[in-house]
Design a protein around this motif. Structure first.
Motif: not given
Length: 606
Positions: A142-146, A313-320, A394-397
Protein backbone atom coordinates in the motif's frame (compact mmCIF):
# COMPACT_ATOMS: atom_id res chain seq x y z
CA UNK A 1 29.85 -10.39 -20.50
CA UNK A 2 26.36 -11.62 -19.68
CA UNK A 3 23.21 -10.79 -21.55
CA UNK A 4 21.28 -7.93 -20.01
CA UNK A 5 17.72 -8.68 -18.96
CA UNK A 6 15.45 -5.90 -20.18
CA UNK A 7 12.03 -5.84 -18.56
CA UNK A 8 8.65 -4.33 -18.66
CA UNK A 9 7.30 -3.99 -15.16
CA UNK A 10 5.09 -7.02 -15.60
CA UNK A 11 8.01 -9.45 -15.45
CA UNK A 12 8.12 -11.87 -12.55
CA UNK A 13 10.84 -11.54 -9.96
CA UNK A 14 13.47 -14.23 -9.65
CA UNK A 15 14.55 -13.46 -6.08
CA UNK A 16 13.31 -15.16 -2.97
CA UNK A 17 14.45 -14.12 0.49
CA UNK A 18 15.93 -16.53 2.93
CA UNK A 19 13.77 -17.80 5.74
CA UNK A 20 14.53 -18.83 9.28
CA UNK A 21 14.10 -17.17 12.61
CA UNK A 22 14.65 -13.52 13.31
CA UNK A 23 15.16 -11.25 10.30
CA UNK A 24 15.10 -13.19 7.03
CA UNK A 25 17.71 -12.95 4.33
CA UNK A 26 18.27 -10.12 1.93
CA UNK A 27 16.25 -11.26 -1.00
CA UNK A 28 18.78 -12.89 -3.25
CA UNK A 29 20.76 -9.79 -4.10
CA UNK A 30 20.67 -8.06 -7.45
CA UNK A 31 18.78 -9.99 -10.12
CA UNK A 32 20.48 -10.80 -13.35
CA UNK A 33 24.10 -10.29 -14.34
CA UNK A 34 23.44 -7.44 -16.71
CA UNK A 35 25.55 -6.52 -19.63
CA UNK A 36 24.17 -3.35 -21.11
CA UNK A 37 25.18 0.26 -20.85
CA UNK A 38 23.00 2.46 -18.67
CA UNK A 39 20.78 4.97 -20.39
CA UNK A 40 22.14 8.44 -21.03
CA UNK A 41 19.59 10.54 -19.21
CA UNK A 42 16.38 11.61 -20.89
CA UNK A 43 17.64 10.41 -24.25
CA UNK A 44 19.07 7.11 -23.03
CA UNK A 45 18.13 4.12 -25.14
CA UNK A 46 17.41 0.71 -23.67
CA UNK A 47 18.61 -2.55 -25.18
CA UNK A 48 15.41 -2.86 -27.15
CA UNK A 49 15.99 0.46 -28.87
CA UNK A 50 13.23 2.26 -26.99
CA UNK A 51 13.48 5.15 -24.57
CA UNK A 52 15.52 3.86 -21.69
CA UNK A 53 13.85 0.58 -20.76
CA UNK A 54 15.14 -0.91 -17.53
CA UNK A 55 17.53 -3.80 -17.22
CA UNK A 56 18.78 -5.44 -14.04
CA UNK A 57 22.56 -5.26 -13.91
CA UNK A 58 25.57 -4.37 -11.82
CA UNK A 59 26.58 -1.21 -10.02
CA UNK A 60 29.45 -0.79 -12.46
CA UNK A 61 27.08 -0.93 -15.43
CA UNK A 62 24.94 1.73 -13.77
CA UNK A 63 27.94 3.95 -13.13
CA UNK A 64 27.53 3.60 -9.37
CA UNK A 65 29.68 2.48 -6.47
CA UNK A 66 28.82 -1.08 -5.49
CA UNK A 67 30.37 -0.51 -2.07
CA UNK A 68 27.97 2.34 -1.34
CA UNK A 69 24.97 0.39 -2.62
CA UNK A 70 25.79 -2.48 -0.30
CA UNK A 71 26.18 0.07 2.47
CA UNK A 72 22.73 1.40 1.61
CA UNK A 73 21.20 -2.05 2.04
CA UNK A 74 23.04 -2.53 5.34
CA UNK A 75 21.86 0.86 6.59
CA UNK A 76 18.21 0.14 5.84
CA UNK A 77 18.49 -3.36 7.29
CA UNK A 78 19.66 -1.80 10.54
CA UNK A 79 16.28 -0.13 10.96
CA UNK A 80 14.59 -3.53 11.22
CA UNK A 81 15.93 -3.57 14.77
CA UNK A 82 15.42 -1.04 17.59
CA UNK A 83 15.33 2.48 16.11
CA UNK A 84 15.95 3.41 18.88
CA UNK A 85 13.29 1.45 20.81
CA UNK A 86 11.00 -0.17 18.25
CA UNK A 87 11.83 -1.24 14.69
CA UNK A 88 11.19 1.49 12.14
CA UNK A 89 9.63 -1.16 9.94
CA UNK A 90 9.04 -4.90 9.88
CA UNK A 91 10.54 -5.23 6.42
CA UNK A 92 11.50 -3.31 3.30
CA UNK A 93 12.22 -3.54 -0.40
CA UNK A 94 14.98 -1.31 -1.68
CA UNK A 95 15.61 -0.51 -5.34
CA UNK A 96 18.19 1.88 -6.76
CA UNK A 97 19.51 2.55 -10.21
CA UNK A 98 20.91 4.98 -12.69
CA UNK A 99 20.27 5.38 -16.37
CA UNK A 100 18.61 2.24 -17.67
CA UNK A 101 20.16 -0.06 -15.07
CA UNK A 102 18.68 -1.23 -11.79
CA UNK A 103 21.81 -1.90 -9.74
CA UNK A 104 20.23 -2.86 -6.42
CA UNK A 105 16.92 -4.63 -5.80
CA UNK A 106 16.90 -6.08 -2.33
CA UNK A 107 14.25 -7.44 0.03
CA UNK A 108 14.75 -7.68 3.78
CA UNK A 109 12.68 -8.46 6.84
CA UNK A 110 9.06 -9.48 6.91
CA UNK A 111 6.00 -8.68 4.85
CA UNK A 112 3.92 -10.00 7.76
CA UNK A 113 5.64 -10.21 11.14
CA UNK A 114 2.99 -9.47 13.78
CA UNK A 115 -0.44 -10.84 14.60
CA UNK A 116 -1.64 -7.87 16.65
CA UNK A 117 -0.61 -4.88 18.74
CA UNK A 118 -1.24 -4.58 22.48
CA UNK A 119 -1.82 -0.91 23.22
CA UNK A 120 -1.90 -1.42 26.99
CA UNK A 121 1.69 -2.65 27.09
CA UNK A 122 2.96 -1.11 23.84
CA UNK A 123 4.05 -4.52 22.63
CA UNK A 124 3.40 -6.57 19.53
CA UNK A 125 1.97 -10.07 19.44
CA UNK A 126 4.29 -12.01 17.17
CA UNK A 127 3.24 -14.63 14.68
CA UNK A 128 4.73 -18.11 15.04
CA UNK A 129 7.79 -18.42 12.78
CA UNK A 130 6.00 -20.77 10.40
CA UNK A 131 3.24 -18.19 9.81
CA UNK A 132 5.47 -15.18 9.20
CA UNK A 133 5.72 -14.02 5.61
CA UNK A 134 9.18 -12.93 4.43
CA UNK A 135 9.57 -9.93 2.21
CA UNK A 136 10.42 -10.55 -1.45
CA UNK A 137 11.63 -8.11 -4.11
CA UNK A 138 8.15 -8.20 -5.67
CA UNK A 139 6.10 -7.79 -2.49
CA UNK A 140 3.17 -5.45 -3.14
CA UNK A 141 2.72 -2.46 -0.82
CA UNK A 142 0.00 0.00 0.00
CA UNK A 143 1.99 3.01 -1.23
CA UNK A 144 -0.31 5.53 0.51
CA UNK A 145 0.40 9.12 -0.66
CA UNK A 146 2.50 8.03 -3.62
CA UNK A 147 -1.00 7.79 -5.07
CA UNK A 148 -0.90 11.58 -5.38
CA UNK A 149 1.80 11.31 -8.03
CA UNK A 150 -0.42 9.16 -10.22
CA UNK A 151 -3.33 11.57 -9.76
CA UNK A 152 -1.05 14.40 -10.85
CA UNK A 153 0.08 12.47 -13.93
CA UNK A 154 -3.52 11.84 -14.91
CA UNK A 155 -4.32 15.53 -14.49
CA UNK A 156 -1.40 16.61 -16.67
CA UNK A 157 -2.50 14.16 -19.35
CA UNK A 158 -5.79 16.03 -19.47
CA UNK A 159 -3.88 19.31 -19.70
CA UNK A 160 -2.08 17.89 -22.75
CA UNK A 161 -5.43 17.09 -24.35
CA UNK A 162 -6.80 20.55 -23.69
CA UNK A 163 -9.64 19.29 -21.49
CA UNK A 164 -8.11 20.80 -18.34
CA UNK A 165 -6.47 24.19 -17.75
CA UNK A 166 -4.14 24.62 -14.81
CA UNK A 167 -5.02 28.23 -14.07
CA UNK A 168 -8.76 27.81 -14.47
CA UNK A 169 -10.94 27.55 -11.38
CA UNK A 170 -11.58 23.96 -10.30
CA UNK A 171 -15.25 24.87 -9.83
CA UNK A 172 -15.54 25.50 -13.56
CA UNK A 173 -15.21 21.73 -13.99
CA UNK A 174 -16.74 20.65 -10.68
CA UNK A 175 -19.31 23.31 -9.71
CA UNK A 176 -20.22 21.73 -6.35
CA UNK A 177 -16.65 22.22 -5.19
CA UNK A 178 -16.98 25.99 -5.55
CA UNK A 179 -19.29 26.34 -2.56
CA UNK A 180 -18.34 27.84 0.81
CA UNK A 181 -15.59 30.15 -0.41
CA UNK A 182 -13.77 27.69 -2.69
CA UNK A 183 -14.81 29.24 -6.00
CA UNK A 184 -11.41 30.88 -6.55
CA UNK A 185 -9.27 27.77 -6.10
CA UNK A 186 -7.46 26.83 -9.31
CA UNK A 187 -6.39 23.44 -10.58
CA UNK A 188 -2.73 24.46 -10.22
CA UNK A 189 -3.31 25.35 -6.55
CA UNK A 190 -4.78 21.90 -5.90
CA UNK A 191 -1.67 20.28 -7.40
CA UNK A 192 0.73 22.60 -5.53
CA UNK A 193 -1.08 22.40 -2.16
CA UNK A 194 -1.72 26.15 -2.08
CA UNK A 195 -5.52 25.99 -2.12
CA UNK A 196 -5.87 27.13 1.49
CA UNK A 197 -7.78 23.98 2.46
CA UNK A 198 -7.08 22.22 5.74
CA UNK A 199 -5.00 19.04 5.76
CA UNK A 200 -7.90 16.57 5.90
CA UNK A 201 -11.51 15.91 6.86
CA UNK A 202 -12.95 12.88 8.70
CA UNK A 203 -14.77 11.63 5.63
CA UNK A 204 -14.75 8.15 7.15
CA UNK A 205 -17.28 9.39 9.69
CA UNK A 206 -19.97 10.05 7.08
CA UNK A 207 -22.57 7.29 6.57
CA UNK A 208 -22.40 7.20 2.75
CA UNK A 209 -20.82 8.68 -0.35
CA UNK A 210 -23.31 11.53 -0.47
CA UNK A 211 -22.42 12.51 3.07
CA UNK A 212 -18.70 12.42 2.32
CA UNK A 213 -19.11 14.60 -0.75
CA UNK A 214 -21.30 17.02 1.20
CA UNK A 215 -18.50 17.46 3.74
CA UNK A 216 -16.10 18.43 0.96
CA UNK A 217 -18.56 20.74 -0.82
CA UNK A 218 -19.34 22.58 2.43
CA UNK A 219 -15.75 22.85 3.62
CA UNK A 220 -14.56 26.45 4.01
CA UNK A 221 -10.87 27.15 3.23
CA UNK A 222 -8.76 28.08 6.24
CA UNK A 223 -6.82 30.63 4.15
CA UNK A 224 -7.36 32.48 0.87
CA UNK A 225 -6.31 30.47 -2.18
CA UNK A 226 -2.69 31.02 -3.10
CA UNK A 227 -1.76 32.64 0.22
CA UNK A 228 -0.19 29.67 2.04
CA UNK A 229 1.32 26.27 1.45
CA UNK A 230 -0.45 23.51 3.34
CA UNK A 231 -0.14 19.86 2.37
CA UNK A 232 -3.71 18.60 2.11
CA UNK A 233 -5.31 15.31 1.10
CA UNK A 234 -8.40 17.32 0.19
CA UNK A 235 -6.60 18.84 -2.79
CA UNK A 236 -6.11 15.46 -4.42
CA UNK A 237 -9.54 14.19 -3.48
CA UNK A 238 -11.04 17.23 -5.23
CA UNK A 239 -8.79 16.64 -8.23
CA UNK A 240 -9.85 12.98 -8.31
CA UNK A 241 -13.52 13.98 -8.46
CA UNK A 242 -12.75 16.62 -11.09
CA UNK A 243 -10.96 14.10 -13.31
CA UNK A 244 -13.85 11.68 -13.09
CA UNK A 245 -16.27 14.47 -14.00
CA UNK A 246 -14.44 15.68 -17.11
CA UNK A 247 -13.55 12.21 -18.42
CA UNK A 248 -16.63 10.24 -17.47
CA UNK A 249 -14.41 7.43 -16.13
CA UNK A 250 -13.54 6.28 -12.64
CA UNK A 251 -10.07 7.04 -11.33
CA UNK A 252 -9.19 3.35 -11.23
CA UNK A 253 -10.05 3.04 -14.94
CA UNK A 254 -8.01 6.13 -15.81
CA UNK A 255 -5.03 4.75 -13.88
CA UNK A 256 -5.18 1.43 -15.72
CA UNK A 257 -5.90 2.68 -19.21
CA UNK A 258 -3.56 5.66 -19.27
CA UNK A 259 -0.59 4.70 -17.10
CA UNK A 260 -0.25 1.19 -15.75
CA UNK A 261 -1.40 -0.88 -18.72
CA UNK A 262 0.63 1.06 -21.34
CA UNK A 263 3.75 0.88 -19.15
CA UNK A 264 3.28 -2.77 -18.18
CA UNK A 265 2.89 -1.94 -14.48
CA UNK A 266 0.78 -5.00 -13.81
CA UNK A 267 1.14 -4.91 -10.03
CA UNK A 268 -0.07 -1.33 -9.64
CA UNK A 269 -3.74 -0.63 -9.07
CA UNK A 270 -6.47 0.43 -6.70
CA UNK A 271 -8.38 -2.27 -4.76
CA UNK A 272 -6.12 -5.28 -5.35
CA UNK A 273 -7.93 -8.58 -5.85
CA UNK A 274 -7.93 -11.23 -3.16
CA UNK A 275 -5.43 -13.24 -5.22
CA UNK A 276 -2.78 -10.58 -4.46
CA UNK A 277 -3.12 -10.87 -0.69
CA UNK A 278 -0.45 -13.53 -0.26
CA UNK A 279 2.14 -11.27 -1.90
CA UNK A 280 1.08 -8.06 -0.13
CA UNK A 281 2.74 -6.54 2.94
CA UNK A 282 0.60 -6.09 6.03
CA UNK A 283 0.15 -2.61 7.47
CA UNK A 284 -1.45 -1.84 10.83
CA UNK A 285 -3.49 -3.48 13.53
CA UNK A 286 -5.99 -0.67 13.05
CA UNK A 287 -8.02 -0.08 16.17
CA UNK A 288 -9.02 2.96 18.16
CA UNK A 289 -7.56 5.04 19.75
CA UNK A 290 -4.40 5.00 17.64
CA UNK A 291 -6.38 4.45 14.44
CA UNK A 292 -9.64 6.04 13.40
CA UNK A 293 -11.52 2.86 12.57
CA UNK A 294 -11.57 -0.60 14.15
CA UNK A 295 -10.44 -2.95 11.41
CA UNK A 296 -7.85 -5.29 12.93
CA UNK A 297 -4.65 -6.22 11.09
CA UNK A 298 -4.92 -4.64 7.64
CA UNK A 299 -3.49 -6.51 4.68
CA UNK A 300 -4.51 -6.20 1.04
CA UNK A 301 -6.89 -3.32 1.82
CA UNK A 302 -6.01 0.36 1.86
CA UNK A 303 -4.71 1.61 5.20
CA UNK A 304 -5.84 5.25 4.92
CA UNK A 305 -9.24 5.61 6.60
CA UNK A 306 -10.65 8.16 4.17
CA UNK A 307 -9.57 6.14 1.13
CA UNK A 308 -11.06 3.03 2.76
CA UNK A 309 -14.36 4.86 3.29
CA UNK A 310 -14.31 5.86 -0.37
CA UNK A 311 -14.18 2.23 -1.48
CA UNK A 312 -10.41 2.10 -1.76
CA UNK A 313 -10.24 4.54 -4.71
CA UNK A 314 -9.15 8.08 -3.91
CA UNK A 315 -6.87 10.72 -5.35
CA UNK A 316 -4.74 11.00 -2.23
CA UNK A 317 -4.23 7.33 -1.25
CA UNK A 318 -5.26 3.84 -2.22
CA UNK A 319 -2.83 2.60 -4.87
CA UNK A 320 -0.93 -0.64 -4.30
CA UNK A 321 2.34 -1.21 -6.15
CA UNK A 322 5.76 -2.85 -6.00
CA UNK A 323 9.31 -1.54 -6.40
CA UNK A 324 9.71 -2.91 -9.93
CA UNK A 325 6.66 -1.01 -11.17
CA UNK A 326 7.67 2.22 -9.46
CA UNK A 327 11.10 1.96 -11.08
CA UNK A 328 9.37 1.90 -14.45
CA UNK A 329 7.46 5.05 -13.49
CA UNK A 330 10.72 6.69 -12.41
CA UNK A 331 12.46 5.73 -15.63
CA UNK A 332 9.52 7.02 -17.67
CA UNK A 333 9.74 10.44 -16.04
CA UNK A 334 13.51 10.60 -16.32
CA UNK A 335 13.12 9.67 -20.00
CA UNK A 336 10.91 12.69 -20.52
CA UNK A 337 7.62 10.79 -20.45
CA UNK A 338 8.45 7.71 -22.54
CA UNK A 339 9.38 4.13 -21.77
CA UNK A 340 10.43 1.91 -24.62
CA UNK A 341 8.04 2.56 -27.48
CA UNK A 342 5.33 3.87 -25.13
CA UNK A 343 4.87 7.57 -24.45
CA UNK A 344 2.50 8.58 -21.66
CA UNK A 345 3.54 12.24 -21.30
CA UNK A 346 5.31 14.82 -23.42
CA UNK A 347 8.66 16.22 -22.23
CA UNK A 348 6.90 19.55 -21.63
CA UNK A 349 4.41 17.83 -19.33
CA UNK A 350 7.21 16.19 -17.37
CA UNK A 351 8.74 19.63 -16.95
CA UNK A 352 5.44 20.84 -15.53
CA UNK A 353 5.48 18.03 -12.99
CA UNK A 354 9.09 18.63 -11.95
CA UNK A 355 9.40 22.45 -12.03
CA UNK A 356 8.83 24.47 -8.87
CA UNK A 357 5.58 26.43 -8.81
CA UNK A 358 5.90 27.44 -5.15
CA UNK A 359 8.73 29.97 -5.28
CA UNK A 360 6.59 32.21 -3.05
CA UNK A 361 6.78 29.63 -0.25
CA UNK A 362 10.47 28.93 0.55
CA UNK A 363 11.09 25.44 1.86
CA UNK A 364 7.99 24.07 0.12
CA UNK A 365 9.27 23.64 -3.42
CA UNK A 366 6.68 21.75 -5.39
CA UNK A 367 6.00 20.80 -8.95
CA UNK A 368 2.57 19.57 -9.96
CA UNK A 369 1.96 16.81 -7.42
CA UNK A 370 5.69 16.14 -6.97
CA UNK A 371 7.67 17.50 -4.05
CA UNK A 372 11.03 19.04 -4.89
CA UNK A 373 14.29 19.46 -2.96
CA UNK A 374 13.05 18.00 0.36
CA UNK A 375 16.19 17.02 2.23
CA UNK A 376 14.23 15.46 5.12
CA UNK A 377 13.76 12.34 2.99
CA UNK A 378 15.77 13.02 -0.19
CA UNK A 379 18.95 13.43 1.84
CA UNK A 380 22.06 14.32 -0.13
CA UNK A 381 20.24 13.67 -3.41
CA UNK A 382 18.40 16.96 -2.81
CA UNK A 383 18.58 19.63 -5.47
CA UNK A 384 16.27 22.09 -7.23
CA UNK A 385 15.04 19.38 -9.62
CA UNK A 386 15.17 16.37 -7.31
CA UNK A 387 11.58 15.14 -7.16
CA UNK A 388 9.59 12.60 -5.24
CA UNK A 389 7.07 11.85 -2.54
CA UNK A 390 6.57 9.79 0.57
CA UNK A 391 3.71 7.63 1.81
CA UNK A 392 2.49 7.32 5.39
CA UNK A 393 2.82 3.53 5.35
CA UNK A 394 6.61 3.86 4.93
CA UNK A 395 7.04 4.31 1.19
CA UNK A 396 9.07 6.79 -0.84
CA UNK A 397 10.20 7.52 -4.38
CA UNK A 398 13.05 9.90 -5.30
CA UNK A 399 14.15 10.96 -8.80
CA UNK A 400 17.41 12.82 -9.41
CA UNK A 401 17.32 14.17 -12.98
CA UNK A 402 20.80 15.72 -12.67
CA UNK A 403 22.36 12.30 -12.09
CA UNK A 404 19.66 10.32 -13.96
CA UNK A 405 19.24 8.24 -10.79
CA UNK A 406 16.23 6.85 -8.97
CA UNK A 407 15.52 5.37 -5.55
CA UNK A 408 12.53 3.37 -4.32
CA UNK A 409 12.12 2.43 -0.66
CA UNK A 410 8.99 0.48 0.25
CA UNK A 411 8.55 -0.42 3.91
CA UNK A 412 5.64 -1.49 6.11
CA UNK A 413 6.53 0.96 8.85
CA UNK A 414 3.05 1.04 10.39
CA UNK A 415 3.23 -2.71 11.05
CA UNK A 416 2.16 -3.45 13.74
CA UNK A 417 1.21 0.15 14.67
CA UNK A 418 1.81 3.68 13.40
CA UNK A 419 3.16 4.95 16.73
CA UNK A 420 6.26 2.74 16.52
CA UNK A 421 7.59 4.57 13.46
CA UNK A 422 9.23 7.97 13.92
CA UNK A 423 10.88 10.23 11.38
CA UNK A 424 12.42 9.36 8.02
CA UNK A 425 15.92 8.23 8.96
CA UNK A 426 15.92 5.13 6.69
CA UNK A 427 14.82 7.24 3.74
CA UNK A 428 17.57 9.82 4.24
CA UNK A 429 20.17 7.11 4.94
CA UNK A 430 19.33 5.39 1.65
CA UNK A 431 19.34 8.68 -0.28
CA UNK A 432 22.68 9.70 1.24
CA UNK A 433 24.19 6.40 0.17
CA UNK A 434 22.89 6.70 -3.38
CA UNK A 435 24.25 10.25 -3.57
CA UNK A 436 27.67 8.99 -2.46
CA UNK A 437 27.43 6.13 -4.97
CA UNK A 438 27.25 8.61 -7.87
CA UNK A 439 30.86 9.33 -8.86
CA UNK A 440 32.36 12.81 -8.82
CA UNK A 441 35.30 12.32 -11.16
CA UNK A 442 38.29 14.67 -11.04
CA UNK A 443 38.50 16.81 -14.18
CA UNK A 444 40.80 15.66 -16.94
CA UNK A 445 44.41 16.56 -16.40
CA UNK A 446 44.20 16.93 -12.63
CA UNK A 447 45.13 13.41 -11.64
CA UNK A 448 43.21 10.28 -10.64
CA UNK A 449 41.88 11.63 -7.33
CA UNK A 450 40.59 14.80 -5.69
CA UNK A 451 40.48 15.87 -2.07
CA UNK A 452 37.07 14.98 -0.56
CA UNK A 453 35.71 16.54 2.63
CA UNK A 454 33.42 13.65 3.43
CA UNK A 455 29.68 14.16 3.79
CA UNK A 456 29.65 14.62 7.56
CA UNK A 457 32.07 16.76 9.54
CA UNK A 458 30.38 17.70 12.82
CA UNK A 459 33.67 18.82 14.36
CA UNK A 460 34.96 20.43 11.18
CA UNK A 461 37.34 19.02 8.57
CA UNK A 462 40.29 21.04 7.25
CA UNK A 463 42.52 20.82 4.20
CA UNK A 464 45.60 22.96 4.90
CA UNK A 465 48.29 24.05 2.46
CA UNK A 466 51.86 24.52 3.60
CA UNK A 467 52.99 27.99 4.59
CA UNK A 468 53.97 30.20 1.66
CA UNK A 469 56.29 33.15 1.44
CA UNK A 470 55.29 36.80 1.50
CA UNK A 471 55.04 36.91 -2.30
CA UNK A 472 51.93 34.66 -2.44
CA UNK A 473 49.25 36.61 -4.29
CA UNK A 474 46.69 34.19 -5.72
CA UNK A 475 45.15 30.79 -5.13
CA UNK A 476 43.81 28.79 -8.09
CA UNK A 477 42.03 25.45 -7.81
CA UNK A 478 39.01 23.48 -8.95
CA UNK A 479 36.07 23.16 -6.58
CA UNK A 480 32.90 21.02 -6.46
CA UNK A 481 30.40 21.48 -3.66
CA UNK A 482 26.91 20.40 -2.69
CA UNK A 483 26.05 21.21 0.92
CA UNK A 484 23.12 22.18 3.09
CA UNK A 485 22.51 25.90 2.49
CA UNK A 486 23.22 28.28 5.38
CA UNK A 487 24.23 25.62 7.92
CA UNK A 488 27.06 23.60 6.31
CA UNK A 489 29.54 26.01 4.73
CA UNK A 490 32.80 25.32 2.99
CA UNK A 491 35.12 28.20 3.95
CA UNK A 492 38.44 29.30 2.44
CA UNK A 493 40.58 30.77 5.20
CA UNK A 494 44.03 32.31 5.61
CA UNK A 495 46.19 32.90 8.66
CA UNK A 496 49.53 34.48 9.39
CA UNK A 497 51.82 32.15 11.33
CA UNK A 498 48.96 29.63 11.55
CA UNK A 499 46.81 31.73 13.90
CA UNK A 500 43.77 33.99 13.60
CA UNK A 501 42.15 32.26 10.63
CA UNK A 502 40.05 34.64 8.56
CA UNK A 503 37.84 34.08 5.49
CA UNK A 504 39.30 34.81 2.06
CA UNK A 505 36.89 36.08 -0.61
CA UNK A 506 36.96 34.16 -3.88
CA UNK A 507 35.28 33.86 -7.25
CA UNK A 508 33.98 30.73 -8.98
CA UNK A 509 33.07 30.01 -12.59
CA UNK A 510 31.75 26.73 -14.06
CA UNK A 511 34.51 24.69 -15.63
CA UNK A 512 32.44 22.87 -18.27
CA UNK A 513 30.46 25.19 -20.46
CA UNK A 514 28.37 28.29 -19.84
CA UNK A 515 27.21 29.33 -16.42
CA UNK A 516 27.14 32.21 -14.04
CA UNK A 517 30.35 33.39 -12.41
CA UNK A 518 29.83 34.04 -8.72
CA UNK A 519 31.58 36.13 -6.12
CA UNK A 520 31.86 34.70 -2.61
CA UNK A 521 32.73 37.80 -0.58
CA UNK A 522 32.46 35.98 2.74
CA UNK A 523 34.82 33.23 1.62
CA UNK A 524 32.15 30.53 1.77
CA UNK A 525 30.47 28.17 -0.68
CA UNK A 526 27.29 26.41 0.40
CA UNK A 527 24.15 24.98 -1.13
CA UNK A 528 23.65 23.92 -4.73
CA UNK A 529 26.45 24.32 -7.27
CA UNK A 530 24.76 22.38 -10.04
CA UNK A 531 26.95 19.37 -9.23
CA UNK A 532 29.57 20.81 -11.56
CA UNK A 533 33.25 21.57 -11.16
CA UNK A 534 34.07 25.26 -10.82
CA UNK A 535 37.32 27.14 -11.20
CA UNK A 536 38.13 29.06 -8.01
CA UNK A 537 40.39 32.10 -7.93
CA UNK A 538 41.21 34.08 -4.80
CA UNK A 539 43.39 37.14 -4.27
CA UNK A 540 45.35 36.47 -1.11
CA UNK A 541 45.78 38.95 1.73
CA UNK A 542 49.28 40.40 2.03
CA UNK A 543 51.58 38.60 4.40
CA UNK A 544 53.23 40.36 7.34
CA UNK A 545 56.64 41.90 6.85
CA UNK A 546 59.32 39.28 6.04
CA UNK A 547 60.86 37.64 9.07
CA UNK A 548 63.04 35.11 7.39
CA UNK A 549 60.45 32.34 7.12
CA UNK A 550 57.09 31.73 5.37
CA UNK A 551 54.11 33.43 6.95
CA UNK A 552 50.81 32.79 5.16
CA UNK A 553 48.84 29.56 5.44
CA UNK A 554 45.66 28.64 3.56
CA UNK A 555 43.04 26.03 4.30
CA UNK A 556 39.58 24.87 3.33
CA UNK A 557 37.31 24.15 6.29
CA UNK A 558 34.06 22.18 6.02
CA UNK A 559 31.68 21.71 8.93
CA UNK A 560 28.23 20.12 9.18
CA UNK A 561 25.76 21.23 11.83
CA UNK A 562 22.93 18.70 11.66
CA UNK A 563 22.06 15.11 10.78
CA UNK A 564 20.84 16.08 7.31
CA UNK A 565 23.83 16.71 5.07
CA UNK A 566 24.78 17.29 1.46
CA UNK A 567 27.24 15.53 -0.81
CA UNK A 568 30.19 17.49 0.58
CA UNK A 569 33.03 19.23 -1.23
CA UNK A 570 35.89 18.24 -3.56
CA UNK A 571 39.02 20.24 -4.27
CA UNK A 572 41.83 19.55 -6.76
CA UNK A 573 44.43 21.37 -8.82
CA UNK A 574 45.62 23.53 -5.92
CA UNK A 575 48.15 26.19 -6.98
CA UNK A 576 49.54 29.28 -5.24
CA UNK A 577 51.12 31.96 -7.42
CA UNK A 578 52.95 35.21 -6.84
CA UNK A 579 52.02 38.55 -8.32
CA UNK A 580 53.94 37.84 -11.50
CA UNK A 581 52.16 34.53 -12.07
CA UNK A 582 55.07 32.35 -10.97
CA UNK A 583 54.07 29.11 -9.22
CA UNK A 584 54.96 28.90 -5.54
CA UNK A 585 52.96 25.76 -4.77
CA UNK A 586 51.48 23.14 -7.10
CA UNK A 587 49.90 19.99 -5.69
CA UNK A 588 50.70 18.10 -8.89
CA UNK A 589 54.36 18.23 -7.81
CA UNK A 590 54.94 15.30 -5.46
CA UNK A 591 57.08 17.37 -3.10
CA UNK A 592 54.34 19.98 -2.72
CA UNK A 593 51.55 17.40 -2.48
CA UNK A 594 53.33 15.71 0.42
CA UNK A 595 53.12 18.94 2.41
CA UNK A 596 49.30 19.23 2.29
CA UNK A 597 47.84 18.59 5.75
CA UNK A 598 44.36 16.99 5.62
CA UNK A 599 42.26 16.61 8.75
CA UNK A 600 39.06 14.74 7.92
CA UNK A 601 39.65 15.15 4.16
CA UNK A 602 40.94 12.29 2.04
CA UNK A 603 41.84 11.47 -1.52
CA UNK A 604 38.95 10.06 -3.51
CA UNK A 605 38.61 8.84 -7.08
CA UNK A 606 34.84 9.28 -6.99
Amino acid sequence: MGVARVERAGGTGDNTPGAGGGVPGTGGGTPGTGGGVPGAGAAGAGASGGAGELRWGTAEEAGLSGRELEGMAADVRGFLGPSPVHPWCAGAVLLAGRGGTVALHRAMGWAVRWAAYDGATDTAVGLPPELRVPMTPDTVFDVASLTKLFTALLAVRQVERGTLELDRRAAAYLPEFGRAGKAGITVRQLLAHTSGLRAELPLYGAPNREGRLRMLWEEVPEDPPGSVYRYSDLNMIALHLLLERITGHGLETLLHDEITAPLGMHRTRFVPPLSWRAETAATEDARRPWARLDRGMVRGEVHDENAYAMGGVAGHAGIFSRARDLAVLARTLLNGGAYGSTRVLSPASVDLLLTDVNAAFPGHAHGLGFELDQRWYMGALSGPRTAGHTGFTGTSLVLDPEADAFLVLLANSVHPVRTWRSGSAPRTAAADRLARAIPVRPPAGTGPTAWFSGMTAPGGATLALPATGPDAARLDCLLWWDTVPATDPLVLEAAADGADWRPVPFRTAPLDGPGEERDHPDGTAAGWSGRRWHRLTAALPPAPAPSGRPHLRLRFRYATAARLVGRGAYVTGLRVLDGAGRTLFDETRPRDAARVAPTGWHRSAD
